[in-house]
Design a protein around this motif. Structure first.
Motif, mmCIF file in Angstrom:
data_model
loop_
_atom_site.group_PDB
_atom_site.id
_atom_site.type_symbol
_atom_site.label_atom_id
_atom_site.label_comp_id
_atom_site.label_asym_id
_atom_site.label_seq_id
_atom_site.Cartn_x
_atom_site.Cartn_y
_atom_site.Cartn_z
ATOM 1 N N ILE A 16 0.847 -1.196 0.000
ATOM 2 C CA ILE A 16 0.000 0.000 0.000
ATOM 3 C C ILE A 16 0.879 1.241 0.000
ATOM 4 O O ILE A 16 1.837 1.334 0.784
ATOM 5 C CB ILE A 16 -0.927 0.015 1.237
ATOM 6 N N SER A 17 0.579 2.182 -0.862
ATOM 7 C CA SER A 17 1.363 3.415 -0.895
ATOM 8 C C SER A 17 1.149 4.200 0.393
ATOM 9 O O SER A 17 0.097 4.099 1.041
ATOM 10 C CB SER A 17 0.944 4.274 -2.096
ATOM 11 N N LEU A 18 2.159 5.009 0.771
ATOM 12 C CA LEU A 18 2.049 5.795 1.997
ATOM 13 C C LEU A 18 0.870 6.767 1.933
ATOM 14 O O LEU A 18 0.219 7.029 2.941
ATOM 15 C CB LEU A 18 3.353 6.558 2.241
ATOM 16 N N THR A 38 -6.200 6.401 4.759
ATOM 17 C CA THR A 38 -6.995 5.424 5.519
ATOM 18 C C THR A 38 -6.926 5.706 7.011
ATOM 19 O O THR A 38 -7.937 5.643 7.715
ATOM 20 C CB THR A 38 -6.480 3.994 5.238
ATOM 21 N N LEU A 39 -5.730 6.030 7.503
ATOM 22 C CA LEU A 39 -5.574 6.383 8.916
ATOM 23 C C LEU A 39 -6.365 7.643 9.251
ATOM 24 O O LEU A 39 -6.974 7.747 10.322
ATOM 25 C CB LEU A 39 -4.094 6.597 9.241
ATOM 26 N N HIS A 40 -6.359 8.595 8.335
ATOM 27 C CA HIS A 40 -7.104 9.831 8.558
ATOM 28 C C HIS A 40 -8.615 9.581 8.577
ATOM 29 O O HIS A 40 -9.356 10.263 9.281
ATOM 30 C CB HIS A 40 -6.757 10.864 7.485
ATOM 31 N N LEU A 41 -9.064 8.603 7.804
ATOM 32 C CA LEU A 41 -10.483 8.236 7.840
ATOM 33 C C LEU A 41 -10.844 7.710 9.225
ATOM 34 O O LEU A 41 -11.901 8.048 9.782
ATOM 35 C CB LEU A 41 -10.780 7.182 6.773
ATOM 36 N N ASN A 42 -9.961 6.889 9.790
ATOM 37 C CA ASN A 42 -10.193 6.385 11.144
ATOM 38 C C ASN A 42 -10.191 7.537 12.150
ATOM 39 O O ASN A 42 -11.025 7.589 13.069
ATOM 40 C CB ASN A 42 -9.121 5.376 11.515
ATOM 41 N N LEU A 43 -9.246 8.466 11.966
ATOM 42 C CA LEU A 43 -9.212 9.653 12.820
ATOM 43 C C LEU A 43 -10.511 10.444 12.731
ATOM 44 O O LEU A 43 -11.015 10.952 13.733
ATOM 45 C CB LEU A 43 -8.049 10.562 12.411
ATOM 46 N N CYS A 44 -11.038 10.544 11.524
ATOM 47 C CA CYS A 44 -12.280 11.278 11.310
ATOM 48 C C CYS A 44 -13.424 10.657 12.123
ATOM 49 O O CYS A 44 -14.200 11.368 12.763
ATOM 50 C CB CYS A 44 -12.633 11.298 9.826
ATOM 51 N N PHE A 45 -13.503 9.328 12.107
ATOM 52 C CA PHE A 45 -14.535 8.647 12.897
ATOM 53 C C PHE A 45 -14.293 8.841 14.394
ATOM 54 O O PHE A 45 -15.228 9.138 15.148
ATOM 55 C CB PHE A 45 -14.571 7.154 12.551
ATOM 56 N N ALA A 46 -13.045 8.653 14.839
ATOM 57 C CA ALA A 46 -12.730 8.742 16.264
ATOM 58 C C ALA A 46 -12.944 10.155 16.794
ATOM 59 O O ALA A 46 -13.673 10.367 17.769
ATOM 60 C CB ALA A 46 -11.290 8.294 16.510
ATOM 61 N N TRP A 47 -12.297 11.126 16.164
ATOM 62 C CA TRP A 47 -12.436 12.503 16.623
ATOM 63 C C TRP A 47 -13.846 13.034 16.389
ATOM 64 O O TRP A 47 -14.355 13.838 17.177
ATOM 65 C CB TRP A 47 -11.425 13.388 15.903
#
Length: 309
Positions: A264-266, A272-281
């Motif tokens: 997976i490219s950086l 993808t990590l930012h999507l998780n952050l969006c849900f969490a925050w």
């Protein structure tokens, strides 16, 4: 906690040891990877806007769902929620600037990048203070304004000065380069580990009560007890609160595996990590906005004194 934050990623797995290589803001051509695609900095900026929107919503949550207002009682929780979400926004905004404009090894080794990245990480480490103070404020409101029969177990109110000291302590080591890795994006995970203590406090404070609409892992209140403040904090928002504050934790284990063992490219990985952050925050923002509104149900001191008389 500083030592634990640095040590823990090293013992998770071999992938973690390869990913969380100490740098102290000194980067090289062999081990340093830093993405400059729009997948990373574009989603950083999107998160920054969303968090500022949530921060403003919390600031102006001056009326409960049933119409009560008590600006004096809600001011601390509203301003602390504003501060927390603004810190999140500042972190990803600074991160976005770094990912967009620092695209060479030489630029990563400049003082300006160190300052910018310290702001990105320091916003996360200092957010620990706001998290702890928010939990302490919720704890205080529930202790002082709710039915004593709703208490499942007692939680001490940790003073604000202790959380401010903790936040400053962690931020000092962040700025000093103790959390710096050869992959700068890895630093944020070490900074995130510093949030363990206030996160546990946030969770425990809410779990310490009995709720009339208790979810599966909460204690049920007796139907005969009524509580105007606690009953204003609804179950679905409490679930968002519980999940939102811990949802980023699995990324600490996922990120090194994805970096070391997938193609997976950086840019895609960061998005993808930012999507998780969006849900969490996002869940933190929605639940805190609801709690700010529910806190307006606290009776003004003048009305409480009239009842006592």
């Amino acid at each position: 906690m500083k030592e634990f934050s640095v040590f823990f990623p090293q013992v998770i797995s071999e992938a973690s040891r390869k990913t969380f290589m100490h740098a102290s803001y000194k980067y090289d051509a062999i081990n340093t990877y830093f993405d400059n695609t729009i997948w990373t900095w574009g989603t950083d900026y999107m998160l920054a806007v969303l968090m500022m929107y949530g921060a403003i919503k919390c600031l102006f949550a001056t009326q409960s769902a049933t119409g009560e207002t008590n600006n004096d009682a809600t001011r601390p929780i509203r301003f602390l929620s504003l501060a927390l979400l603004t810190a999140y926004s500042m972190s990803v905004f600074c991160g976005g600037i770094a990912h967009q404009y620092y695209d060479t090894l030489e630029s990563l080794n400049t003082r300006s990048f160190q300052i910018l990245w310290s702001l990105c990480l320091g916003s996360v480490t200092f957010a620990t203070a706001y998290m702890g103070m928010i939990a302490a404020e919720i704890c205080s409101n529930l202790k002082n304004n709710t039915d004593k029969n709703r208490v499942l177990f007692h939680v001490p109110i940790i003073p604000n000065w202790a959380w401010l000291f903790y936040g400053c302590y962690m931020t000092f080591f962040c700025v000093s380069g103790d959390f710096s890795c050869k992959r700068p994006a890895s630093d944020i995970f070490i900074a995130g580990i510093t949030q363990l203590a206030p996160t546990l406090y946030c969770e425990i404070v809410m779990l310490s009560r009995r709720w009339s609409d208790a979810c599966i892992f909460e204690a049920k209140a007796s139907p005969s007890t009524r509580d105007i403040v606690a009953d204003g904090i609804k179950a679905k928002y409490r679930c968002m609160y519980y999940i939102g504050f811990i949802l980023n934790a699995p990324l600490l284990f996922f990120y090194p595996l994805a970096v070391q063992y997938t193609s997976i490219s950086l840019g895609i990985l960061n998005a993808t990590l930012h999507l998780n952050l969006c849900f969490a925050w996002g869940m933190q923002a929605i639940s805190l906005h609801h709690i700010c509104k529910a806190s307006n149900r606290i009776q003004p001191a003048s009305e409480q004194s009239i009842k006592l008389n």
